[in-house]
Design a protein around this motif. Structure first.
Motif, PDB file in Angstrom:
ATOM      1  N   LEU A 146       0.825  -1.204   0.000  1.00 24.01           N
ATOM      2  CA  LEU A 146       0.000   0.000   0.000  1.00 24.01           C
ATOM      3  C   LEU A 146       0.859   1.254   0.000  1.00 24.01           C
ATOM      4  CD1 LEU A 146      -2.874   1.213   0.269  1.00 24.01           C
ATOM      5  CD2 LEU A 146      -2.588   1.085   2.753  1.00 24.01           C
ATOM      6  N   THR A 147       1.940   1.238   0.787  1.00 24.15           N
ATOM      7  CA  THR A 147       2.845   2.381   0.826  1.00 24.15           C
ATOM      8  C   THR A 147       3.529   2.598  -0.516  1.00 24.15           C
ATOM      9  OG1 THR A 147       3.257   2.034   3.183  1.00 24.15           O
ATOM     10  CG2 THR A 147       4.855   3.366   1.983  1.00 24.15           C
ATOM     11  N   SER A 148       3.900   1.509  -1.193  1.00 19.85           N
ATOM     12  CA  SER A 148       4.537   1.625  -2.503  1.00 19.85           C
ATOM     13  C   SER A 148       3.593   2.274  -3.505  1.00 19.85           C
ATOM     14  CB  SER A 148       4.963   0.243  -3.004  1.00 19.85           C
ATOM     15  OG  SER A 148       5.924  -0.325  -2.155  1.00 19.85           O
ATOM     16  N   TRP A 149       2.337   1.872  -3.483  1.00 23.73           N
ATOM     17  CA  TRP A 149       1.346   2.515  -4.357  1.00 23.73           C
ATOM     18  C   TRP A 149       1.244   4.007  -4.032  1.00 23.73           C
ATOM     19  CZ3 TRP A 149      -3.147   0.395  -7.318  1.00 23.73           C
ATOM     20  CH2 TRP A 149      -2.913  -0.911  -7.750  1.00 23.73           C
ATOM     21  N   ARG A 150       1.191   4.309  -2.751  1.00 26.08           N
ATOM     22  CA  ARG A 150       1.054   5.707  -2.348  1.00 26.08           C
ATOM     23  C   ARG A 150       2.236   6.539  -2.832  1.00 26.08           C
ATOM     24  NH1 ARG A 150       1.082   8.023   3.900  1.00 26.08           N
ATOM     25  NH2 ARG A 150       1.550  10.179   3.333  1.00 26.08           N
ATOM     26  N   ILE A 151       3.443   6.034  -2.658  1.00 31.91           N
ATOM     27  CA  ILE A 151       4.627   6.800  -3.039  1.00 31.91           C
ATOM     28  C   ILE A 151       4.713   6.950  -4.556  1.00 31.91           C
ATOM     29  CG2 ILE A 151       7.148   6.888  -2.972  1.00 31.91           C
ATOM     30  CD1 ILE A 151       5.747   7.499  -0.345  1.00 31.91           C
ATOM     31  N   ALA A 152       4.304   5.907  -5.298  1.00 29.64           N
ATOM     32  CA  ALA A 152       4.297   6.011  -6.759  1.00 29.64           C
ATOM     33  C   ALA A 152       3.336   7.109  -7.212  1.00 29.64           C
ATOM     34  CB  ALA A 152       3.917   4.674  -7.385  1.00 29.64           C
ATOM     35  N   VAL A 153       2.137   7.132  -6.635  1.00 29.04           N
ATOM     36  CA  VAL A 153       1.181   8.181  -6.991  1.00 29.04           C
ATOM     37  C   VAL A 153       1.669   9.538  -6.494  1.00 29.04           C
ATOM     38  CG1 VAL A 153      -1.196   9.000  -6.700  1.00 29.04           C
ATOM     39  CG2 VAL A 153      -0.759   6.568  -7.052  1.00 29.04           C
ATOM     40  N   LEU A 154       2.325   9.544  -5.329  1.00 33.11           N
ATOM     41  CA  LEU A 154       2.876  10.800  -4.831  1.00 33.11           C
ATOM     42  C   LEU A 154       3.905  11.366  -5.804  1.00 33.11           C
ATOM     43  CD1 LEU A 154       3.183  12.876  -2.526  1.00 33.11           C
ATOM     44  CD2 LEU A 154       4.951  11.397  -1.557  1.00 33.11           C
ATOM     45  N   ALA A 155       4.757  10.496  -6.350  1.00 32.44           N
ATOM     46  CA  ALA A 155       5.742  10.960  -7.333  1.00 32.44           C
ATOM     47  C   ALA A 155       5.044  11.569  -8.536  1.00 32.44           C
ATOM     48  CB  ALA A 155       6.629   9.797  -7.763  1.00 32.44           C
ATOM     49  N   LEU A 156       3.969  10.908  -9.000  1.00 39.43           N
ATOM     50  CA  LEU A 156       3.207  11.450 -10.128  1.00 39.43           C
ATOM     51  C   LEU A 156       2.568  12.783  -9.756  1.00 39.43           C
ATOM     52  CD1 LEU A 156       2.027  11.131 -12.977  1.00 39.43           C
ATOM     53  CD2 LEU A 156       0.147   9.835 -11.948  1.00 39.43           C
ATOM     54  N   ALA A 157       2.017  12.863  -8.549  1.00 38.24           N
ATOM     55  CA  ALA A 157       1.365  14.098  -8.103  1.00 38.24           C
ATOM     56  C   ALA A 157       2.366  15.245  -7.999  1.00 38.24           C
ATOM     57  CB  ALA A 157       0.684  13.865  -6.753  1.00 38.24           C
ATOM     58  N   ILE A 158       3.535  14.950  -7.447  1.00 35.03           N
ATOM     59  CA  ILE A 158       4.564  15.985  -7.330  1.00 35.03           C
ATOM     60  C   ILE A 158       5.050  16.406  -8.712  1.00 35.03           C
ATOM     61  CG2 ILE A 158       6.922  16.419  -6.525  1.00 35.03           C
ATOM     62  CD1 ILE A 158       6.322  14.657  -4.113  1.00 35.03           C
ATOM     63  N   LEU A 159       5.170  15.418  -9.612  1.00 42.40           N
ATOM     64  CA  LEU A 159       5.599  15.735 -10.967  1.00 42.40           C
ATOM     65  C   LEU A 159       4.598  16.646 -11.658  1.00 42.40           C
ATOM     66  CD1 LEU A 159       7.674  15.196 -13.213  1.00 42.40           C
ATOM     67  CD2 LEU A 159       6.320  13.203 -13.869  1.00 42.40           C
ATOM     68  N   VAL A 160       3.313  16.309 -11.548  1.00 42.30           N
ATOM     69  CA  VAL A 160       2.276  17.109 -12.205  1.00 42.30           C
ATOM     70  C   VAL A 160       2.182  18.490 -11.583  1.00 42.30           C
ATOM     71  CG1 VAL A 160      -0.207  17.315 -12.611  1.00 42.30           C
ATOM     72  CG2 VAL A 160       0.933  15.119 -12.957  1.00 42.30           C
ATOM     73  N   SER A 161       2.041  18.541 -10.263  1.00 41.97           N
ATOM     74  CA  SER A 161       1.874  19.840  -9.611  1.00 41.97           C
ATOM     75  C   SER A 161       3.153  20.669  -9.659  1.00 41.97           C
ATOM     76  CB  SER A 161       1.432  19.651  -8.158  1.00 41.97           C
ATOM     77  OG  SER A 161       2.388  18.924  -7.414  1.00 41.97           O
ATOM     78  N   GLY A 162       4.299  20.006  -9.435  1.00 43.27           N
ATOM     79  CA  GLY A 162       5.554  20.738  -9.385  1.00 43.27           C
ATOM     80  C   GLY A 162       6.061  21.184 -10.739  1.00 43.27           C
ATOM     81  N   ALA A 163       5.711  20.465 -11.805  1.00 42.60           N
ATOM     82  CA  ALA A 163       6.155  20.862 -13.141  1.00 42.60           C
ATOM     83  C   ALA A 163       5.138  21.763 -13.827  1.00 42.60           C
ATOM     84  CB  ALA A 163       6.411  19.616 -13.994  1.00 42.60           C
ATOM     85  N   VAL A 164       3.853  21.447 -13.679  1.00 32.93           N
ATOM     86  CA  VAL A 164       2.826  22.208 -14.387  1.00 32.93           C
ATOM     87  C   VAL A 164       2.541  23.540 -13.707  1.00 32.93           C
ATOM     88  CG1 VAL A 164       0.429  22.187 -15.175  1.00 32.93           C
ATOM     89  CG2 VAL A 164       1.799  20.102 -15.307  1.00 32.93           C
ATOM     90  N   ALA A 165       2.501  23.546 -12.372  1.00 36.04           N
ATOM     91  CA  ALA A 165       2.178  24.793 -11.668  1.00 36.04           C
ATOM     92  C   ALA A 165       3.158  25.921 -12.000  1.00 36.04           C
ATOM     93  CB  ALA A 165       2.118  24.551 -10.156  1.00 36.04           C
TER      94      ALA A 165
END
Length: 441
Positions: A146-165
């Protein structure tokens, strides 16, 4: 114990769009928003970034206690999660709305007030969100999954928010760009909140224990809970290093590399590798141990950051290679502490017979929040020491001393902080985890 369903894992993990966006974007953009659109002096801007999150350090344990009490009454933490996420989305958009009151002091005060509201709403989301893994399943390996799934999605979320914003803020130009960016991030937060609700509303629950009756009992727990204290100390110091790095990305792109548009590419190059190397860190943790993996990840991260101290003299391709290597280390220092924490919570709940997930998540989140808040503030002090010139014009020329300060604050300083976590990685951190592994076997 039965494995969690895919919808539950995915739904829980989508909450990372809330934590990833709010944990990343203010660190990247709030300081330059204050210094380069409101002309707030760098040291004062650093304090503005720090103060509302310092409130969270005090409030998060209280939010954890409130969440534990709500769990005992209703059997779920969802009400707090949904309310906190939706209020956060509205307040985040408002924070970057720039009302234009006509004076630097008034505009800065507006940001402080709204940031306080954001920090409070985020506490009501993040604290119960961090408590969930210890309650959704009691399986040791299922928690790791479950933690691995969370961190994978977190990486995607940081990538989207941190690059697009940052790209939206730049494309919109000045105040208008920041306003549009705030709305975009608010929409991401709403989506993540709804995802958590839909994913876990029918999920199974582990043991539902009563909260400790007094704060004194909780204080005694924290005082004698040595393994948690060591893990918390590592997480705080390294969160401080990451936040200092993130605060410097915009400044490094503009003044060290000479192109403000590179900040989105730098961020993508840093976070992107986490999506690819997560299975590698998971395998290393299973074969060599989580403690060894944690140390390796810290060293990789710090070495890459030290190399970036010479970014102004290096070819751009080499800079991006070092950024990617730093991203590999960053993925590791995110996976290991969050994989250990639920097992430590379960061991302590077994020892005490009372729920510890909410208040523990509150203390954990407080430490993380403090580290993330101190990072931009620390970088702001570095800017001030280097003689950085604040202006309403982001392209204003900077003295050589300011450029040097940016280069070191973006690289060497975070490297020292990441390495500082290694001496804190004591064997006691894994005492609870080792017992859980033996039980699982």
């Amino acid at each position: 114990m039965a494995a969690l369903g895919t919808s539950t894992r995915l739904g829980y993990s989508l909450g990372s769009f809330v934590t990833g966006a709010f944990g990343t974007v203010p660190g990247l953009l709030l300081l330059p928003y204050l210094t380069d659109t409101m002309a707030v002096p760098a040291a004062a801007a650093g304090a503005i970034v720090l103060l509302p999150k310092a409130w969270d350090v005090l409030f998060n344990p209280i939010a954890g206690r409130i969440s534990d009490a709500g769990l005992a009454r209703r059997g779920t933490r969802l009400r707090s999660i949904v309310t906190g996420g939706l209020v956060l989305a509205v307040c985040f958009a408002a924070m970057f709305a720039h009302p234009g009151f006509g004076s630097v002091a008034a505009d800065a005060a507006y940001v402080v007030v709204v940031f306080f509201a954001c920090a409070t709403a985020f506490a009501f989301f993040q604290v119960p969100f961090n408590a969930l893994p210890a309650e959704l399943t009691e399986g040791y390996h299922e928690r790791t999954r479950l933690t691995s799934w969370r961190i994978a999605v977190l990486a995607l979320a940081i990538l989207v928010s941190g690059a697009v914003a940052p790209a939206i803020a730049s494309a919109g130009g000045g105040v208008a760009g920041y306003r549009l960016m705030g709305v975009f991030v608010g929409v991401l937060i709403v989506g993540g909140t709804i995802g958590v609700y839909l994913g876990i509303r029918r999920a199974p629950r582990g043991r539902l224990l009563q909260p400790s009756p007094t704060w004194r009992a909780l204080w005694v727990t924290m005082r004698v809970w040595r393994s948690f204290r060591w893990l918390l100390a590592v997480y705080f110091v390294q969160a401080l290093g990451v936040a200092t790095l993130l605060a410097g990305v915009s400044y490094a792109a503009r003044h060290v590399l000479g192109d403000a548009d590179l900040r989105s590419l730098l961020f993508a190059g840093f976070v992107g590798p986490a999506l690819l190397v997560m299975p590698v860190w998971d395998r290393l943790g299973r074969t060599g141990g989580k403690l060894a993996g944690f140390r390796v990840a810290s060293v990789v991260f710090a070495v890459a950051l030290a190399g970036l101290a010479f970014a102004q003299a290096l070819p751009l391709a080499v800079v991006f290679c070092l950024v990617a290597l730093a991203g590999v280390g960053y993925a590791g220092i995110q996976v290991f502490p969050l994989a250990i924490l639920p097992d430590l919570i379960s061991a302590e709940e077994t020892r005490t017979g009372a729920t510890r997930a909410g208040v523990t998540a509150g203390v954990w989140t407080a430490a993380e929040t403090l580290g993330l808040a101190l990072g931009p503030g620390l970088f702001g002090l570095v800017l001030g020491a280097g003689g950085y010139v604040s202006s309403v014009d982001a392209s204003a020329a900077q003295p050589d001393s300011a450029v040097t300060a940016i280069a070191l604050g973006f690289s060497a300083l975070p490297a020292v902080l990441i390495l500082a976590g290694i001496p804190l990685l004591r064997r006691s951190v894994l005492e609870g985890e080792t017992r859980r592994v033996e039980d699982a076997a």
